[in-house]
Every structure is written in structure tokens, then in C-alpha cells.
Design a protein around this motif. Structure first.
Motif, mmCIF file in Angstrom:
data_model
loop_
_atom_site.group_PDB
_atom_site.id
_atom_site.type_symbol
_atom_site.label_atom_id
_atom_site.label_comp_id
_atom_site.label_asym_id
_atom_site.label_seq_id
_atom_site.Cartn_x
_atom_site.Cartn_y
_atom_site.Cartn_z
ATOM 1 N N UNK A 155 -1.322 -4.766 -17.576
ATOM 2 C CA UNK A 155 -0.299 -3.952 -16.926
ATOM 3 C C UNK A 155 -0.896 -2.706 -16.283
ATOM 4 N N UNK A 156 -2.058 -2.294 -16.772
ATOM 5 C CA UNK A 156 -2.649 -1.054 -16.271
ATOM 6 C C UNK A 156 -3.623 -1.293 -15.128
ATOM 7 N N UNK A 157 -3.832 -2.577 -14.765
ATOM 8 C CA UNK A 157 -4.708 -2.868 -13.639
ATOM 9 C C UNK A 157 -3.866 -2.864 -12.368
ATOM 10 N N UNK A 158 -4.144 -1.937 -11.478
ATOM 11 C CA UNK A 158 -3.276 -1.794 -10.306
ATOM 12 C C UNK A 158 -3.300 -3.035 -9.408
ATOM 13 N N UNK A 159 -4.421 -3.777 -9.381
ATOM 14 C CA UNK A 159 -4.569 -4.852 -8.400
ATOM 15 C C UNK A 159 -4.224 -6.210 -8.974
ATOM 16 N N UNK A 160 -3.957 -6.274 -10.253
ATOM 17 C CA UNK A 160 -3.927 -7.574 -10.902
ATOM 18 C C UNK A 160 -2.976 -8.567 -10.245
ATOM 19 N N UNK A 161 -1.741 -8.144 -10.084
ATOM 20 C CA UNK A 161 -0.790 -9.106 -9.524
ATOM 21 C C UNK A 161 -1.064 -9.385 -8.058
ATOM 22 N N UNK A 162 -1.696 -8.409 -7.385
ATOM 23 C CA UNK A 162 -2.029 -8.629 -5.975
ATOM 24 C C UNK A 162 -3.131 -9.681 -5.882
ATOM 25 N N UNK A 163 -4.135 -9.523 -6.707
ATOM 26 C CA UNK A 163 -5.250 -10.445 -6.671
ATOM 27 C C UNK A 163 -4.778 -11.854 -7.045
ATOM 28 N N UNK A 164 -3.811 -11.904 -7.913
ATOM 29 C CA UNK A 164 -3.289 -13.197 -8.307
ATOM 30 C C UNK A 164 -2.684 -13.911 -7.103
ATOM 31 N N UNK A 165 -2.083 -13.106 -6.233
ATOM 32 C CA UNK A 165 -1.439 -13.707 -5.079
ATOM 33 C C UNK A 165 -2.439 -14.020 -3.970
ATOM 34 N N UNK A 166 -3.329 -13.063 -3.710
ATOM 35 C CA UNK A 166 -4.303 -13.249 -2.623
ATOM 36 C C UNK A 166 -5.713 -13.057 -3.183
ATOM 37 N N UNK A 167 -6.678 -13.620 -2.562
ATOM 38 C CA UNK A 167 -8.037 -13.546 -3.083
ATOM 39 C C UNK A 167 -8.872 -12.475 -2.430
ATOM 40 N N UNK A 168 -8.603 -12.187 -1.191
ATOM 41 C CA UNK A 168 -9.479 -11.329 -0.403
ATOM 42 C C UNK A 168 -9.459 -9.882 -0.904
ATOM 43 N N UNK A 169 -10.649 -9.303 -1.022
ATOM 44 C CA UNK A 169 -10.738 -7.955 -1.581
ATOM 45 C C UNK A 169 -10.129 -6.898 -0.681
ATOM 46 N N UNK A 170 -10.427 -6.999 0.613
ATOM 47 C CA UNK A 170 -9.908 -6.010 1.557
ATOM 48 C C UNK A 170 -8.381 -6.091 1.572
ATOM 49 N N UNK A 171 -7.905 -7.339 1.624
ATOM 50 C CA UNK A 171 -6.458 -7.520 1.611
ATOM 51 C C UNK A 171 -5.844 -6.927 0.346
ATOM 52 N N UNK A 172 -6.502 -7.152 -0.765
ATOM 53 C CA UNK A 172 -6.007 -6.632 -2.034
ATOM 54 C C UNK A 172 -5.828 -5.126 -1.964
ATOM 55 N N UNK A 173 -6.892 -4.458 -1.475
ATOM 56 C CA UNK A 173 -6.838 -3.002 -1.352
ATOM 57 C C UNK A 173 -5.719 -2.577 -0.411
ATOM 58 N N UNK A 174 -5.664 -3.300 0.728
ATOM 59 C CA UNK A 174 -4.684 -2.959 1.753
ATOM 60 C C UNK A 174 -3.269 -3.086 1.195
ATOM 61 N N UNK A 175 -3.056 -4.203 0.513
ATOM 62 C CA UNK A 175 -1.720 -4.421 -0.051
ATOM 63 C C UNK A 175 -1.395 -3.338 -1.071
ATOM 64 N N UNK A 176 -2.407 -3.011 -1.905
ATOM 65 C CA UNK A 176 -2.187 -1.979 -2.912
ATOM 66 C C UNK A 176 -1.800 -0.660 -2.252
ATOM 67 N N UNK A 177 -2.545 -0.278 -1.208
ATOM 68 C CA UNK A 177 -2.252 1.005 -0.576
ATOM 69 C C UNK A 177 -0.916 0.977 0.144
ATOM 70 N N UNK A 178 -0.561 -0.161 0.702
ATOM 71 C CA UNK A 178 0.752 -0.271 1.328
ATOM 72 C C UNK A 178 1.848 -0.077 0.287
ATOM 73 N N UNK A 179 1.643 -0.692 -0.863
ATOM 74 C CA UNK A 179 2.625 -0.545 -1.940
ATOM 75 C C UNK A 179 2.667 0.887 -2.443
ATOM 76 N N UNK A 180 1.468 1.461 -2.577
ATOM 77 C CA UNK A 180 1.370 2.848 -3.032
ATOM 78 C C UNK A 180 2.108 3.759 -2.050
#
Lengths: 244, 553
Positions: free
Chosen positions: A79-104
């Protein structure tokens, strides 16, 4: 993804709530006695403040040892990993970061503006993801930076008498005191904002009530509902109640 | 209590004069008078295996002190040699670390300044007979005064070995002759009154010098001294100052600033005067919990005395803290006089001016001054040249947080303005006592007194004297308070607390990083402001919510 439906579900287990509230009480005791020792105020005499601080610290260390064990055995640590559910959905690292920052950004924008306009919270709690991006990031900071800085420096501080014969003990103590004080200020700032944020639910006490009862309204997929009905019927609250 | 004690000191006024009110002036220069002996029960039932009254050697009659000593030494045939090695006899100490030659024989202090040359008076506190001057025979055991320490009758007293000027001579009068046989037959281990005869009256009066050694310790209550309390342990000096072969443990010249040995082996007391030699190295009750553990954590850096002697000069007897020699020598109608300007806790009036000594200030229940102390005292001796643009430290020491041998110690810091040799930039010996025209106590002439004092000691004098500020440090070790009266943590762990002036280490409660605090408080204030602003925004923008009812769920 299967169709979601909002339901009242016990998402914070009994231990999680015990952890949260006992930790809160200990952090209040530590902050109060700590800044009393620091000389910010003198409501307690120094000896009492030191005893309160030391005993609270020892209890908190014990609590954290149990909680670390609990977090890892139950898998709650994810629960404390910010990217966990994002990574589960998508694999790409850049995308993961991008999605996280968009959500943030979405959450930050909501608190800065949307909430004032009466917008909906952009994040919807699910069974797998209890925290929004901003929450996850701040709790991670709390658990990885502020917390460890406090307890690591605190333990060294507490054991001063075991190492004060070393050559540079004066300098080390000063450094330890610096880190401990700086982290304590950050902790208090965290608590102020954190406590305020709990009032931003549908009613000012909504989130606090949730943290006490453990029950929150979340989006439940049919699969999740079926799982809960099968294995944890006690966690499913009466859907008839309008809100939880 | 030996009457000597009354002879020397306690007295404040002339023979036959009633108690004076504060501020009243009296004529003459003498500060001595006979006082009635106390009703102290001095003959203590001895657990000794010998009854001295039965010894044929002690049946007398004895003509004088040396005759008694001869009798003592005829049985105690190693005592003479032993005693002649003790500081009580030699008045001389070669410092094992600094190599300095110290001791009353040569040192200059900032009270009456020097015993050297004034032995006729000062040797009242030398455990010897016939010590009239510097040419005293330190090799003759018959001159040892056994009974001043061992007398149990309380009737023994000592008088100055030589005579001073007329005004001082009253101290010889009105004494009952010493009953030598009675004294010789009633000897035992020294009691507090024996040691106190000299040690309570150092510096020329009750508690003048040390601050923590006064007549209040003769029969103190527990709050004055937990160890010596009459209704408590009632310990003798030598219960702590363990003595073996007449050598007594405990030295101000080389102190055990940090005892790392603790108690001795079972049944064997160490010959050390440290607190640790009885109380051990972790004296606080660690079984009862964290507090004891934390207090034990302090003993490596903080001397026991620092917390356990919150105040000295307790029990109603004041100590001198300031002495100004410059005003000495004022006369009224051609005679010296005294002013009693201070009334101490026990009601006695103390002199704040004496023609023979100058002006004084007193203090009671004094908070000590604290400093890191490594135990080694360095002295400004008669041979030390100093910079006279700064105050002179009669004794000084090193110590710091980083020195593992140092601890924080409590001190009495004595300030005096006293004569010095302006040309040679040294301290001076003054001729105070005597009947010649150089003796200051009678002639009131600094120039003559210094000239004579220096010349007779073979020390150079430039011929020009002036006055200089001096300080001396007196480590505080007595007047230990009951545990419940020990210093509270916050006496030191706060801003501007007792240890405010000690530097080189971080102390919680006292120290902080001002800029970290500034940034921290600003951050907290910012957080609170943000919360307030956000709350206000939510409240004031709320009406708009109704416009969009239905958007919110």
C-alpha cells in the motif's frame, strides 16, 4: 476491467487501526515531551519530559517492530508503494512515472482548487489501493525518511551513554541532535497537515470515523465482491445504509 | 571540642564585650576572645583493646606537649616516622604531575596571603610544638603534637607559638592550664571536632576559606550534611578520608576528579576519599528503572558533588567570598578597629571590616561555580611571574568535555584584591605577625611588611607594590545534601541554567541550533497558516457548492 460498484467495506483491519491510533498517541506524546526537552516550552519538568519521551520511544519501537512484521506478512506494505498499482497495469517505466505524476497532479489540483469548487475527489479507493498518489507519496516519505531519521537518531541519542567515551562524541551528539530536531519539525508539520486533511471528507469527521470503524466506501468489482462474500463476509457492511 | 577552636576563631569581639549589633564598630585589632566551651560529650567510649588510663607511661606528670609526645612514641614507635611523612607535618607537597613545590610552607593564598614568615601565628594549625619560624626543626619527632588530633577530652587547646603586637595579645589570656595527664590518658581516633579545630577555621575564621567546611559540621542536621548528620550516620572525617600510617586520603592539589576504580575488594576499603570508593561506579538505582540508568550515565562527565551539593556554606555559617586588602590599615584614634556588618544564618555577627585585613563580603547557601576539572591544580607560587594587566589565578586547572579524565565539578571561587610586586610582577610574602616594626598587624604599613616578608624569605622585591585582583578555586566536596534535595535535571538542562557557561558540548534543554529552530518554527507556522487559509477558502466558497448541487456525490 469488470464493472465496479460502490460498497461499504471494512478496509482497515483491526490491527491497522490499532497501529494507527497507538502510533498517533505515541507521536503526540513524543512531540510534546520532545519539544519540552528542546526548551520550546516548559509545561513538564525536564525529568518527567525525558521519562515520557524515553518510554514513548521504547513503546513506539516495539510497535514498529510488530507493525513491520505485520506489514510484510499481510502484504500491506504494498500500500505504501506509490507505483505498485500503476506498474501492475502498465510495464513501461516512463509511463509509470508519467501516470504517477498525472495522478499526483490530479490530487494536488483537487486539494488546491477542486475541493473548493465542490468537485469530486479524483481518486476512488479500491480494495487493492487504499491511498491516493499524494497520500502514498507522503506516507512513504513519512515511513522512509522522517520516521527512520527520527528513530535512528533517537536510538543513537538514547544510547548516548554507551558511546560517549569515543573521541568525537561531542561532535556526534551535536549531529545526532541536529538530525533528531530537524526530523521532529518535519514530523510535526506532517501531523498538522495530515490532521487537517482528515477534515476534507464529505463531513469533517468522515475520514476520522472511517479510521476508527475501519469502514470506507470503496469501489468493488464483482470479482472482489464475490471474494469478500465468500471468504470475508464480515467485512461487507450493510449496503442499505446510505453512506458509511 | 578543643578550646583552641574557640580561642582562634569563633570569637568576633573583644573579651568581655557583649554581642554587638550589625554595623557597630569596635576598637582594637584583635578578633580573638575566649568563648565558653560547648557541652559536647567528648569522651567517647573506646572500642580499643587498650585502656590508656592504665598505662604507666601515661601517669605523668608531664611538663609540656613534647613530654606527652615522647610518652606516646615510646609505645607507638613507628607513629613518629609515619607522621613526619604526612602533609599535616611537612606542610610541603611536591606535585607528582606538575613538579611544583606546594604546601603551606611556601604558597601564597588570597586570604591572609602567607604562612611563610608568620608561623608564630599560623602554626597554631600545624600539628607541631615550637613552630616559631621557617627554621623549625622538621626532623625532631618530639615536636609532633599528637593530642590536637587525638584528644578526646575537648579541653586541649593551642595558642600562637610567638607573640604578636599588644593588641593581639588578649588571645593568650584567661586560659585554664592544660591538664596534660588527663589529655594524654584520653586519646582516641580523631573526631570531627578534632579535625574541625583547624579545618573548619582555615583562612582566619569559621568557614572563611573552603565554604563547605564550617563549625556547622560539628553537629549538623541531615540537610546540612547527610553523612555527618548527628541524627543520621554521624560519620567521622576519616570514614571518607581513609587514613593509613598517618597518611590521610584526599588532596586538593591532586584530586581524584574521576574515580574509575569504585569500591575496593570486599572487606577492604580503598585509601581514597572519593564518593565512588563507597558508593561504587553506578550508584543510582538502575533496578528501579530508566531514571537510575540515565543518572548513572551522567557519572562519567559529572562529578557526584555537582548534583548532590546544590549549595555550600549551609547551616547558618557564612563563607568569605570577597576580600579587599586595599582598605586595611585605617585607624581610629590611632588604633585599629572592626565593623560587624554581616549577620549570618545562625545569628552571629561577622566582621565586614578589620583594620588588620581590609574589607570582606560574605555569602551563605551559595550556588557553586561549575567547571570541567581534571583534578590537577596548578599554582601561582611566589616565584611565578604573571601578566599584571589581567586578574591572577592563585590556582587554576585544565579540563574539558573531550578529556576523559575530566568531569564537571562545583567550586567556590574566591575573589580578593591583594598586594603584589608591581616591578617583578609576582605575588608577595607579607610580614603580618610578630612584634617587630614590620609586622602589618600592629604597624599597618604594606611597604615595610612586604619588604621584610620578601627579604626574610630570600625573595626579590622591586620595592614597588600595588594591588591586583586574584581568584582562587575551592573544589566543593562536603555538605552533601540528602538525595531528595539533589539538583533537579532542569537546574542544568535549560537555557541559562547552572551550566550555561560550560562550552564544547551539546546539552539537551540548554543548546539548540538557532537557525534550525527558526526554519522549523517558520515551517510549522506556514503549515498552520496554510491550514487556516484552506479552511477559510472552503468555508467562503461553500455557497457556490449549492449552485452545482448534484455534481458532488
Amino acid at each position: 476491467m469488470s464493472k465496479s460498484k460502490k460498497s461499504c467495506v471494512t478496509i482497515y483491519t483491526r490491527y491497522e487501526r490499532f497501529w494507527h491510533w497507538s502510533q498517533a498517541a505515541l507521536i503526540f506524546a513524543l512531540a510534546f515531551s520532545g519539544f519540552n526537552i528542546h526548551g520550546s516550552f516548559s509545561l513538564l519538568d525536564f525529568q518527567t519530559a525525558v521519562m515520557v519521551h524515553t518510554i514513548s520511544a521504547i513503546l513506539l519501537i516495539v510497535l514498529w517492530i510488530f507493525t513491520t512484521f505485520w506489514n510484510f506478512t499481510t502484504g500491506n506494505w504494498k500500500q505504501f508503494l506509490p507505483f505498485l498499482d500503476i506498474r501492475a497495469a502498465k510495464g513501461d517505466k516512463i509511463d509509470t512515472l508519467l501516470i504517477f505524476f498525472l495522478r499526483l497532479y490530479a490530487v494536488a489540483r483537487y486539494y488546491a482548487w477542486g475541493i473548493l469548487k465542490g468537485e469530486d475527489h479524483p481518486f476512488h479507493k479500491t480494495l487493492r489501493r487504499k491511498q491516493n498518489a499524494l497520500q502514498a507519496l507522503s506516507y512513504l516519505t513519512f515511513m522512509v525518511v522522517i520516521g527512520p531519521a527520527l528513530w535512528a537518531s533517537g536510538i543513537v541519542y538514547l544510547l548516548y551513554d554507551l558511546w560517549n567515551t569515543s573521541a568525537n562524541s561531542g561532535t556526534i551528539l551535536m549531529l545526532v541532535a541536529f538530525v533528531h530536531t530537524a526530523a521532529a519539525f518535519l514530523m510535526v508539520a506532517f501531523v498538522i497537515v495530515h490532521v487537517y486533511m482528515t477534515t476534507t471528507g464529505s463531513t469533517p469527521l468522515h475520514y476520522i470515523k472511517g479510521m476508527i470503524t475501519g469502514v470506507e466506501e470503496i469501489e468493488l468489482t464483482e470479482v472482489e465482491r464475490a471474494y469478500l462474500e465468500q471468504d470475508h463476509p464480515e467485512r461487507l457492511q450493510n449496503d442499505k445504509s446510505p453512506s458509511c | 571540642m578543643p578550646r583552641f577552636l574557640f580561642v582562634i576563631i569563633t570569637a568576633l569581639i573583644f573579651t568581655g564585650t557583649p554581642a554587638f549589633a550589625t554595623g557597630e564598630e569596635t576598637g582594637g585589632i584583635s578578633e580573638y576572645k575566649n568563648v565558653k566551651p560547648t557541652d559536647e560529650k567528648t569522651v567517647v567510649s573506646s572500642k580499643s583493646t587498650a585502656d590508656h588510663t592504665k598505662f604507666k607511661e601515661l601517669q605523668g606528670p608531664f611538663a609540656d606537649g613534647p613530654a606527652v609526645t615522647k610518652a606516646c612514641l615510646s609505645c607507638h614507635n613507628k607513629a613518629g616516622k609515619q607522621f613526619m611523612h604526612s602533609l599535616h607535618w611537612t606542610w610541603q607537597y611536591k606535585h607528582p604531575k606538575t613538579g611544583q613545590i606546594l604546601g603551606k610552607k611556601t604558597l601564597v593564598n588570597n586570604f591572609c596571603t602567607n604562612a611563610r614568615g608568620n608561623e608564630g601565628m599560623c602554626s597554631q594549625c600545624h600539628a607541631a610544638y615550637n613552630h616559631k619560624g621557617p627554621d623549625f626543626d622538621y626532623t625532631n619527632p618530639d615536636n609532633i603534637d599528637c593530642v590536637v588530633c587525638h584528644d578526646q577530652t575537648g579541653t586541649y587547646y593551642r595558642t600562637p607559638a610567638t607573640r604578636g603586637h599588644k593588641a593581639c595579645s588578649v588571645m593568650f589570656e584567661g586560659q585554664k592550664p592544660i591538664q596534660w595527664t588527663k589529655v594524654a590518658q584520653n586519646v582516641g581516633k580523631p573526631k570531627r571536632a578534632n579535625c574541625g579545630t583547624c579545618h573548619f577555621y582555615g583562612g582566619g575564621g569559621d568557614n572563611v576559606k573552603h565554604g563547605d567546611l564550617s563549625s556547622a559540621l560539628t553537629t549538623p542536621d541531615k540537610s546540612v550534611d547527610i553523612h555527618m548528620a548527628k541524627d543520621g550516620l554521624n560519620m567521622a572525617c576519616q570514614d571518607c578520608h581513609v587514613t593509613s600510617e598517618h597518611i590521610t586520603a584526599g588532596s586538593r592539589y591532586q584530586m581524584l576528579a574521576k574515580d574509575l576504580k569504585g569500591v575496593g575488594k570486599p572487606g577492604k576499603r580503598r585509601q581514597a576519599a572519593s564518593c565512588e570508593s563507597c558508593h561504587g561506579l553506578s550508584p543510582h538505582d538502575k533496578v528501579s528503572g530508566l531514571k537510575g540508568i540515565k543518572l548513572n550515565g551522567h557519572v562519567d562527565k559529572v562529578a557526584c558533588e555537582t548534583c548532590h551539593i546544590p549549595e555550600f556554606a549551609k547551616g547558618g555559617v557564612a563563607t568569605k567570598v570577597d576580600w579587599d586588602w586595599r582598605t586595611a590599615g585605617k585607624l581610629k584614634n590611632g588604633e585599629g578597629y572592626n565593623i560587624k556588618g554581616y549577620t549570618q544564618g545562625n545569628g552571629e555577627h561577622r566582621k565586614t571590616y578589620k583594620s588588620i585585613k581590609g574589607n570582606f563580603k560574605y555569602d551563605e547557601n551559595v550556588k557553586p561555580v561549575y567547571a570541567w576539572f581534571d583534578g590537577t591544580m596548578r599554582y601561582t607560587t611566589i616565584d611565578t611571574k604573571f601578566d599584571d594587566s589581567k586578574p591572577v589565578y592563585i590556582n587554576s586547572f585544565s579540563g574539558s568535555y573531550n578529556d576523559p579524565k575530566s568531569r564537571i565539578w562545583p567550586f567556590k571561587k574566591m575573589h580578593t584584591i591583594q598586594p603584589y610586586d608591581k616591578g617583578n610582577k609576582t605575588l608577595v610574602y607579607m610580614q603580618l605577625w610578630g612584634k617587630n616594626d614590620a609586622a602589618f598587624w600592629g604597624n599597618y604599613n604594606f611597604q615595610k611588611a612586604i619588604e621584610y616578608g620578601m627579604k626574610s624569605a630570600g625573595k626579590p622585591y622591586s620595592g614597588k607594590y600595588d594591588f591586583i585582583d586574584t581568584y582562587s578555586w575551592w573544589p566543593i566536596t562536603h555538605m552533601v545534601a540528602p538525595a531528595k534535595e539533589a539538583l533537579a535535571c532542569a537546574e542544568c538542562h535549560k537555557k541559562n541554567g547552572r551550566l550555561a557557561k560550560l562550552s564544547g558540548f551539546y546539552m539537551p534543554g540548554r543548546d539548540n541550533f538557532w537557525w534550525l529552530d527558526l526554519v522549523g518554527y517558520l515551517m510549522l507556522a506556514g503549515s498552520v497558516l496554510l491550514v487556516i487559509a484552506h479552511t477559510l477558502a472552503r468555508i467562503f466558497m461553500k455557497p457556490k457548492l449549492s449552485d452545482h448541487e448534484g455534481d458532488a456525490s
